[in-house]
Design a protein around this motif. Structure first.
Motif, short mmCIF file in Angstrom:
data_model
loop_
_atom_site.label_atom_id
_atom_site.label_comp_id
_atom_site.label_asym_id
_atom_site.label_seq_id
_atom_site.Cartn_x
_atom_site.Cartn_y
_atom_site.Cartn_z
N ARG A 1 0.84 -1.21 0.00
CA ARG A 1 0.00 0.00 0.00
C ARG A 1 0.87 1.25 0.00
NH1 ARG A 1 -3.44 -3.30 3.23
NH2 ARG A 1 -2.35 -2.69 5.15
N ASN A 2 1.96 1.22 0.74
CA ASN A 2 2.83 2.39 0.83
C ASN A 2 3.56 2.68 -0.48
OD1 ASN A 2 2.12 2.76 3.51
ND2 ASN A 2 3.89 1.64 4.31
N THR A 3 3.86 1.65 -1.25
CA THR A 3 4.61 1.84 -2.50
C THR A 3 3.70 2.01 -3.71
OG1 THR A 3 4.73 -0.54 -2.94
CG2 THR A 3 6.53 0.44 -1.64
N GLY A 4 2.44 1.63 -3.58
CA GLY A 4 1.57 1.63 -4.75
C GLY A 4 1.79 0.44 -5.65
N SER A 5 2.67 -0.48 -5.23
CA SER A 5 2.91 -1.71 -5.98
C SER A 5 1.95 -2.78 -5.50
CB SER A 5 4.37 -2.14 -5.77
OG SER A 5 4.66 -3.29 -6.52
N SER A 6 2.17 -4.01 -5.92
CA SER A 6 1.45 -5.14 -5.35
C SER A 6 2.48 -6.09 -4.77
CB SER A 6 0.59 -5.86 -6.39
OG SER A 6 1.39 -6.50 -7.36
N SER A 7 2.08 -6.84 -3.77
CA SER A 7 3.04 -7.73 -3.14
C SER A 7 3.28 -8.95 -4.02
CB SER A 7 2.53 -8.17 -1.76
OG SER A 7 3.58 -8.77 -1.03
N THR A 8 4.36 -9.64 -3.72
CA THR A 8 4.68 -10.90 -4.40
C THR A 8 4.80 -11.98 -3.35
OG1 THR A 8 7.06 -10.55 -4.23
CG2 THR A 8 5.97 -9.68 -6.19
N TRP A 9 4.34 -13.17 -3.67
CA TRP A 9 4.37 -14.29 -2.72
C TRP A 9 5.04 -15.47 -3.39
CZ3 TRP A 9 2.87 -12.03 1.58
CH2 TRP A 9 1.90 -11.02 1.54
N VAL A 10 5.93 -16.12 -2.67
CA VAL A 10 6.69 -17.23 -3.27
C VAL A 10 7.14 -18.17 -2.16
CG1 VAL A 10 8.80 -15.83 -3.22
CG2 VAL A 10 8.69 -17.81 -4.71
N PHE A 11 7.10 -19.47 -2.43
CA PHE A 11 7.58 -20.49 -1.50
C PHE A 11 8.79 -21.25 -2.05
CE2 PHE A 11 3.07 -20.42 0.03
CZ PHE A 11 3.34 -20.01 1.32
N SER A 12 8.88 -21.42 -3.35
CA SER A 12 9.96 -22.20 -3.95
C SER A 12 10.48 -21.50 -5.19
CB SER A 12 9.48 -23.61 -4.33
OG SER A 12 9.25 -24.41 -3.19
N ASN A 13 11.75 -21.69 -5.48
CA ASN A 13 12.33 -21.25 -6.75
C ASN A 13 13.60 -22.05 -7.02
OD1 ASN A 13 14.53 -19.95 -5.39
ND2 ASN A 13 13.35 -18.06 -5.20
N HIS A 14 14.37 -21.65 -8.00
CA HIS A 14 15.55 -22.40 -8.44
C HIS A 14 16.73 -22.28 -7.49
CE1 HIS A 14 16.32 -18.30 -9.55
NE2 HIS A 14 17.57 -18.58 -9.88
N ASP A 15 16.61 -21.46 -6.45
CA ASP A 15 17.72 -21.21 -5.54
C ASP A 15 17.55 -21.82 -4.16
OD1 ASP A 15 19.51 -19.78 -7.12
OD2 ASP A 15 18.57 -17.84 -6.70
N VAL A 16 16.38 -22.38 -3.85
CA VAL A 16 16.13 -22.82 -2.48
C VAL A 16 15.53 -24.22 -2.45
CG1 VAL A 16 15.79 -20.46 -1.64
CG2 VAL A 16 13.81 -21.79 -2.39
N THR A 17 15.61 -24.85 -1.29
CA THR A 17 15.01 -26.16 -1.09
C THR A 17 13.50 -26.09 -1.31
OG1 THR A 17 16.70 -26.66 0.56
CG2 THR A 17 14.73 -28.03 0.58
N ARG A 18 12.95 -27.03 -2.04
CA ARG A 18 11.51 -27.03 -2.32
C ARG A 18 10.72 -27.02 -1.02
NH1 ARG A 18 9.68 -27.96 -7.41
NH2 ARG A 18 11.18 -28.65 -9.01
N HIS A 19 9.59 -26.29 -1.02
CA HIS A 19 8.90 -26.10 0.25
C HIS A 19 8.19 -27.36 0.75
CE1 HIS A 19 5.67 -24.95 -2.60
NE2 HIS A 19 4.77 -24.94 -1.61
N ALA A 20 7.91 -28.32 -0.11
CA ALA A 20 7.37 -29.59 0.39
C ALA A 20 8.39 -30.26 1.31
CB ALA A 20 7.01 -30.50 -0.77
N THR A 21 9.66 -30.14 0.98
CA THR A 21 10.71 -30.71 1.82
C THR A 21 10.94 -29.87 3.07
OG1 THR A 21 11.83 -31.81 -0.02
CG2 THR A 21 13.17 -31.32 1.92
N ARG A 22 10.99 -28.55 2.93
CA ARG A 22 11.18 -27.70 4.11
C ARG A 22 10.12 -27.96 5.16
NH1 ARG A 22 11.36 -23.38 0.45
NH2 ARG A 22 9.68 -22.32 1.56
N TYR A 23 8.88 -28.12 4.71
CA TYR A 23 7.79 -28.33 5.66
C TYR A 23 7.75 -29.74 6.22
CZ TYR A 23 5.83 -23.81 4.18
OH TYR A 23 5.63 -22.48 3.92
#
Length: 561
Positions: free
Chosen positions: A328-350
């Motif tokens: 809201r402060n930036t006038g942008s929209s937020s982004t949400w992410v759990f997994s990508n090419h750089d991190v352990t997949r979230h099924a495994t993390r959880y």
């Protein structure tokens, strides 16, 4: 429960969505790691024709855009993030004609195209770096990069004691005795962004891909470009003691970097609709991240906060509230992410013990080295991942999905050392443990075959036998499968998503989060273990099977009131 959904759109709706300048604000974006998505020519490496062949799959999944990790010519010293030529396609992956064909097919399906751009460093095989090596000290060719004389009587010591992100020194020496800076591998020399030729050439690159129909750019390590390098460089210990939140830190997140992105924004706005961008900027405060999401700059910045959280109601509530306030402060929209090419997949993390503040990237190290395989709760990890993703898809803002998560894939930890590719593995970088290869293994399309339908030969990273039960073939049309959950949720999201507001609903329990979106859309997640009563409303979709009006633990449900 309603699952009679389709992600196909009438032709008029496709045109409207493709022309909408604000499409990115609420988009579901699917990240493709091209070398590991689909192999059309059978050489073991994914390619652009392979992506084109999967456009019907992506359309049925219901995503609004795809983001392609680098597909440029590269020696793969860092998975393609060492770029030889920013305006060409790696011959192993395809041609510019293949890129145009892929883009046209995606656009015809109503899917936008985002490409990775890597502006902090090039490959050491880039034509300009080869010219720099051939030119003398102090030459214009060397000024495009960051060269320094060494320390010591003969200049045989590096200009500083800095270490690179993947381990080892951050400086490498060339034949005439000078040293060049590389914050990552020696094969990735850092650009000198004080040089106007560098700035002009990247504007040329942005226009090159925009003219080919690219709709947006994901900007790799967007916070690192501008550096303040005095004659006497600070030591590593001095760097470690400096404030990273002031805009004056020498190597990252300097205020001057936003002058570069203001120039980029002017290029983006030359197009109709304007091209978009999202910054990968690992910075220390919301205020610093907001600068990258400015409408005068890139417009959006990755929020990695949920990615670094445990499966915890209080943590999710705090992170969501804070990030919606930031947007809201930036006038942008937020982004949400759990997994990508750089991190352990979230099924495994959880499926692992709670992080409790540990770095996400240590998860795969624990699976392989810190505990036996049977200490990973595979089923529990997938169940929590499904619940978390369904919650995330109900949030206002854009959702970023990583290839294979819709199949419920876990991290692949059992990769022999002689098959690994990630430089962080070979250089012993602490933050990556065993490296990132485990989330980059080619995904399974069929339950059998040489590479589970990825291609006609062995994949470039070995696939485990358990992939057979997670393939697209095994889940297509299977009630309750993770793939069908994603399809149902993304179809409903496209139908229900309206506005950018969220109203929390009091549940009386910190481990149960519920919120209401416009149009009477309610999401409720039980982070605990005991069943809870569902609120009033018709159940649209749930991440696990429901027993009447009871919501089990580690489950999310969407309702329409």
């Amino acid at each position: 429960m309603s699952t009679d959904l389709t992600s196909s759109l009438p032709a008029g709706d496709v045109v409207d969505r493709m022309d909408d300048p604000d499409w990115w604000r609420q988009a579901a974006v699917y990240q493709i790691y091209p070398r590991s998505f689909a192999d059309a020519n059978g050489d073991g490496i994914g390619d652009l024709k392979g992506i084109t062949s999967k456009v019907p799959y992506l359309s049925a999944l219901g995503v609004d855009a795809v983001w392609l990790s680098p597909f440029y010519p590269s020696a793969l010293a860092d998975g393609g993030y060492d770029v030889d030529d920013y305006r060409e396609v790696d011959p192993k992956i395809g041609t510019l004609a293949d890129f145009d064909e892929m883009t046209a097919a995606l656009h015809a399906a109503g899917i936008k195209v985002i490409v990775d751009i890597v502006p902090n460093h090039s490959s050491d095989r880039h034509e300009w770096f080869k010219r720099a090596l051939a030119a003398p000290k102090g030459s214009p060719e060397r000024d495009r990069y960051i060269f320094r004389d060494g320390l010591g009587e003969n200049g045989d010591l590096p200009p500083s004691d800095w270490t690179a992100a993947f381990g080892g020194p951050a400086w490498s020496r060339v034949e005439d005795g000078q040293w060049y800076l590389h914050l990552f591998t020696p094969e990735q020399p850092d650009w000198n962004w004080d040089n106007p030729e560098v700035r002009a050439d990247f504007l040329k690159t942005l226009r090159f891909w925009s003219d080919r129909g690219v709709d947006g750019f994901r900007v790799d390590v967007a916070n690192l470009l501008v550096k303040d390098l005095p004659e006497v460089l600070p030591s590593k210990a001095e760097l470690d003691s400096m404030d990273r939140d002031s805009g004056d830190y020498p190597l990252a997140d300097r205020d001057e970097v936003h002058e570069i992105y203001a120039d980029w924004r002017r290029v983006f706005n030359e197009y109709d609709p304007p091209r978009t961008a999202v910054a990968e900027a690992w910075v220390d405060s919301p205020a610093r991240r907001a600068k990258y999401a400015s409408p005068e700059g890139l417009g959006q910045a990755f929020n990695f906060d949920l990615l670094q959280a445990d499966f915890s109601g209080p943590q999710f509530h705090r992170i969501i509230t804070e990030n919606l306030e930031q947007s809201r402060n930036t006038g942008s929209s937020s982004t949400w992410v759990f997994s990508n090419h750089d991190v352990t997949r979230h099924a495994t993390r959880y499926g692992l013990p709670p992080l409790n503040g540990r770095k996400v990237k240590q998860g795969v190290e624990w699976v392989a080295a810190g505990g036996p395989e049977d200490e990973l709760d595979r089923a529990g990890g997938v169940r929590r991942a499904r619940a978390a993703t369904l919650l995330m898809l109900a949030l206002p803002g854009s959702s970023y999905l990583y290839q294979g998560e819709e199949l419920g894939l876990h991290e692949v930890a059992a990769i022999p050392a002689d098959r690994r590719q990630d430089p962080s593995f070979f250089r012993g970088a602490e933050y990556d443990g065993l490296g990132r290869d485990g989330c980059r293994v080619p995904i399974p399309w069929t339950s059998s075959g040489t590479s589970f339908g990825f291609g006609d030969s062995d994949a470039h990273l070995p696939q485990p036998e358990w992939f057979a039960d997670h393939s697209e073939q095994s889940q297509d049309g299977a009630a309750g499968s993770t793939l069908e959950l994603y399809r149902a949720a993304l179809g409903l999201r496209r139908e229900l998503q309206a506005g950018e507001s969220l109203e929390w609903i009091e549940t009386g329990r910190e481990d149960v989060l519920a919120f209401r979106r416009p149009n009477g859309w309610v999401s409720i997640t039980n982070f605990g273990g005991d069943d809870v009563e569902l609120p009033d409303g018709d159940v649209l979709v749930a991440s696990a099977e429901l027993d009447g009006r009871s919501l089990p633990g580690a489950t999310t449900a969407w309702l329409k009131q």
